[in-house]
Design a protein around this motif. Structure first.
Motif, PDB file in Angstrom:
ATOM      1  N   ARG A   1      -7.059   4.834  -0.577  1.00 25.09           N
ATOM      2  CA  ARG A   1      -8.006   5.816  -0.017  1.00 25.09           C
ATOM      3  C   ARG A   1      -7.257   6.990   0.595  1.00 25.09           C
ATOM      4  O   ARG A   1      -7.582   8.159   0.318  1.00 25.09           O
ATOM      5  N   VAL A   2      -6.255   6.727   1.427  1.00 26.11           N
ATOM      6  CA  VAL A   2      -5.536   7.829   2.073  1.00 26.11           C
ATOM      7  C   VAL A   2      -4.649   8.564   1.066  1.00 26.11           C
ATOM      8  O   VAL A   2      -4.449   9.777   1.164  1.00 26.11           O
ATOM      9  N   GLY A   3      -4.127   7.817   0.083  1.00 24.24           N
ATOM     10  CA  GLY A   3      -3.318   8.466  -0.937  1.00 24.24           C
ATOM     11  C   GLY A   3      -4.115   9.447  -1.766  1.00 24.24           C
ATOM     12  O   GLY A   3      -3.647  10.553  -2.082  1.00 24.24           O
ATOM     13  N   GLU A   4      -5.324   9.075  -2.122  1.00 22.80           N
ATOM     14  CA  GLU A   4      -6.186   9.969  -2.886  1.00 22.80           C
ATOM     15  C   GLU A   4      -6.621  11.165  -2.049  1.00 22.80           C
ATOM     16  O   GLU A   4      -6.777  12.275  -2.577  1.00 22.80           O
ATOM     17  N   ALA A   5      -6.788  10.964  -0.738  1.00 22.17           N
ATOM     18  CA  ALA A   5      -7.134  12.083   0.149  1.00 22.17           C
ATOM     19  C   ALA A   5      -5.967  13.064   0.252  1.00 22.17           C
ATOM     20  O   ALA A   5      -6.171  14.281   0.376  1.00 22.17           O
ATOM     21  N   GLY A   6      -4.740  12.545   0.207  1.00 24.64           N
ATOM     22  CA  GLY A   6      -3.553  13.396   0.227  1.00 24.64           C
ATOM     23  C   GLY A   6      -3.363  14.107   1.552  1.00 24.64           C
ATOM     24  O   GLY A   6      -3.807  13.640   2.606  1.00 24.64           O
TER      25      GLY A   6
ATOM     26  N   GLY B   1       0.817  -1.203   0.000  1.00 20.78           N
ATOM     27  CA  GLY B   1       0.000   0.000   0.000  1.00 20.78           C
ATOM     28  C   GLY B   1       0.849   1.251   0.000  1.00 20.78           C
ATOM     29  O   GLY B   1       0.586   2.215  -0.742  1.00 20.78           O
ATOM     30  N   LEU B   2       1.893   1.250   0.829  1.00 21.74           N
ATOM     31  CA  LEU B   2       2.811   2.387   0.850  1.00 21.74           C
ATOM     32  C   LEU B   2       3.493   2.561  -0.508  1.00 21.74           C
ATOM     33  O   LEU B   2       3.704   3.680  -0.975  1.00 21.74           O
ATOM     34  N   GLU B   3       3.807   1.438  -1.150  1.00 17.15           N
ATOM     35  CA  GLU B   3       4.485   1.513  -2.452  1.00 17.15           C
ATOM     36  C   GLU B   3       3.572   2.068  -3.542  1.00 17.15           C
ATOM     37  O   GLU B   3       4.047   2.727  -4.475  1.00 17.15           O
TER      38      GLU B   3
ATOM     39  N   PRO C   1      -6.653  -6.050   3.164  1.00 22.57           N
ATOM     40  CA  PRO C   1      -7.275  -4.771   2.781  1.00 22.57           C
ATOM     41  C   PRO C   1      -6.340  -3.566   2.837  1.00 22.57           C
ATOM     42  O   PRO C   1      -6.764  -2.444   2.578  1.00 22.57           O
ATOM     43  N   ALA C   2      -5.070  -3.781   3.154  1.00 19.21           N
ATOM     44  CA  ALA C   2      -4.158  -2.657   3.367  1.00 19.21           C
ATOM     45  C   ALA C   2      -3.941  -1.826   2.108  1.00 19.21           C
ATOM     46  O   ALA C   2      -3.775  -0.602   2.188  1.00 19.21           O
ATOM     47  N   VAL C   3      -3.936  -2.474   0.940  1.00 16.10           N
ATOM     48  CA  VAL C   3      -3.669  -1.734  -0.291  1.00 16.10           C
ATOM     49  C   VAL C   3      -4.850  -0.822  -0.632  1.00 16.10           C
ATOM     50  O   VAL C   3      -4.670   0.344  -0.988  1.00 16.10           O
TER      51      VAL C   3
ATOM     52  N   TYR D   1      -1.928   7.062   8.243  1.00 14.91           N
ATOM     53  CA  TYR D   1      -1.864   5.630   7.877  1.00 14.91           C
ATOM     54  C   TYR D   1      -0.540   5.023   8.333  1.00 14.91           C
ATOM     55  O   TYR D   1      -0.499   3.964   8.974  1.00 14.91           O
ATOM     56  N   ASN D   2       0.555   5.692   8.008  1.00 13.09           N
ATOM     57  CA  ASN D   2       1.883   5.165   8.323  1.00 13.09           C
ATOM     58  C   ASN D   2       2.129   5.105   9.831  1.00 13.09           C
ATOM     59  O   ASN D   2       2.612   4.093  10.351  1.00 13.09           O
ATOM     60  N   ALA D   3       1.792   6.174  10.541  1.00 13.67           N
ATOM     61  CA  ALA D   3       2.061   6.222  11.978  1.00 13.67           C
ATOM     62  C   ALA D   3       1.230   5.197  12.737  1.00 13.67           C
ATOM     63  O   ALA D   3       1.736   4.506  13.634  1.00 13.67           O
TER      64      ALA D   3
END
Length: 399
Positions: free
Chosen positions: A322-327, A228-230, A315-317, A334-336
């Motif tokens: 979702r969080v990437g699109e929210a920016g 997901g991070l990638e 479901p992580a990806v 997400y990361n923390a």
């Protein structure tokens, strides 16, 4: 920016980790091309001291311990190696890696794991140094900050997937790219249902089928948080919309990633499931280092498999998209939250599936926070979101 024909001075952050130790191996095999002018580590004073003595590094930095502790470790390592008159500059404390990253060098390799890598990333970019980035978290959580500082070509990705994409993109123009295909091993639990993941142990989660990595990254590979991070990282590095970034499960990990072009062709980068080539390219981009690794043996019969991602079990990806699109500060949350949940899992306080469930609950709760709507991002915003998410994750975990 780095002169590609010159002898390169390297600052190596996170020298005692997987990326760092392999980078040192490459440097030692190519002394005519590289010189390490700075090393930083977290708490492994013995190993960083041995590395520093072996390479005669002029500046050594550590996040933990004292000046005297580091000086003693270096003296012991020098005595064991029979080295005399070695007296490097010492940097000690939480800001040591950031200070070192700002020093004069040709390439800074950021091999630190986690959100703590953000400030060293920003320091290297401000200094105008080429940044070989293995610390994906710093780009993901500080995306707009990092991109605003980075000159074209200043960031060289060291993640094997993003290095592969960068190599494949040499085969066409930006406007000819249809989509990116990021490969995933599927981790040690590929093919299991969500119910079958309930009793996974930390030891099982650390048994990655292909790579040897640290605890956080290996666990993230098992939950697919790492993938997901990638996906977020690919979006930020290559300016491709999320809907044009796919993930495919490829258990053998011989193909590191692919780029599909508008004419229907796909270019893939293949090699053994190791990190030596991506690290070597991080040191030498855009040149290649001869014999950095051994190539695929095409004379040997072998089969490579490709499977769709199981979003229900992993479901992580989808959550990362979702969080990437929210920016904004959402990727930092997400990361923390994940870093806190991974620690709790290894401490026996939550189960394996609870890691991503915790992250999901924290992300859901963040929607009610005013900071979730910040668009003009500052470092304080990112660090504030990181702190909020860690506290929220601890609250979720404690029940």
């Amino acid at each position: 920016m780095t002169d590609i024909s010159a002898h390169r001075r390297i600052v190596l952050l996170g020298s005692t980790g997987s990326i760092g130790t392999q980078a040192i191996d490459l440097v030692q095999r190519n002394r005519d091309r590289f010189e390490v002018v700075g090393l930083s580590a977290g708490a492994n004073l013995r190993l960083v001291a041995e590395q520093a003595v072996a390479l005669r590094v002029p500046v050594v930095a550590v996040a933990s311990g004292t000046h005297d502790d580091l000086a003693t470790a270096l003296a012991d390592a020098a005595d064991a190696a029979g080295v005399t008159a070695y007296d490097p500059e010492l940097l000690v404390g939480p800001e040591a890696s950031t200070t070192l990253a700002a020093r004069e060098a040709d390439v800074v390799v950021n091999g630190i794991t986690g959100a703590i890598g953000l400030e060293p990333t920003l320091a290297a970019l401000r200094a105008g140094t080429t940044l070989a980035l293995a610390n994906k978290e710093s780009l993901i959580i500080g995306g707009p900050l990092v991109k605003a500082l980075a000159a074209p070509g200043q960031i060289v990705p060291v993640d094997s997937e993003h290095s592969a994409i960068a190599q494949c993109l040499r085969g066409g123009r930006a406007e000819e790219v249809r989509r990116l295909v990021v490969t995933a091993s599927g981790g040690p639990f590929r093919g299991r249902s969500r119910a079958e993941l309930a009793d996974v142990t930390p030891e099982q989660a650390l048994a990655h089928p292909n790579f040897s990595m640290g605890r956080v990254i290996t666990t993230n590979s098992a939950t697919l948080v790492n993938k997901g991070l990638e996906v977020i990282e690919a979006h930020l590095l290559f300016d491709i919309p999320f809907e044009r970034i796919d993930v495919v499960v490829h258990p053998q990990q011989m193909i590191h990633s692919m780029v599909e072009f508008v004419d229907g062709s796909t270019i893939a980068q293949a090699g053994p499931p190791r990190m030596l080539v991506p690290i070597a390219l991080g040191l030498s981009w855009p040149e290649r280092i001869a014999d950095a690794d051994v190539p695929v043996d095409w004379t040997r019969a072998q089969s490579w498999d490709f499977e769709p991602l199981d979003d229900e079990a992993f479901p992580a990806v989808a959550l990362a998209r979702r969080v990437g699109e929210a920016g904004g500060t959402w990727p930092a949350v997400y990361n923390a939250a994940n870093e806190v949940a991974v620690d709790a899992f290894h401490e026996g306080r939550i189960g394996f599936v609870d890691i991503v469930d915790t992250v999901s609950q924290v992300v859901d709760a963040y929607a009610a926070e005013p900071a979730s709507r910040v668009t003009d991002l500052s470092l304080a915003d990112v660090l504030g979101a990181d702190d909020w998410a860690r506290s929220a994750a601890r609250h979720v975990i404690s029940g």
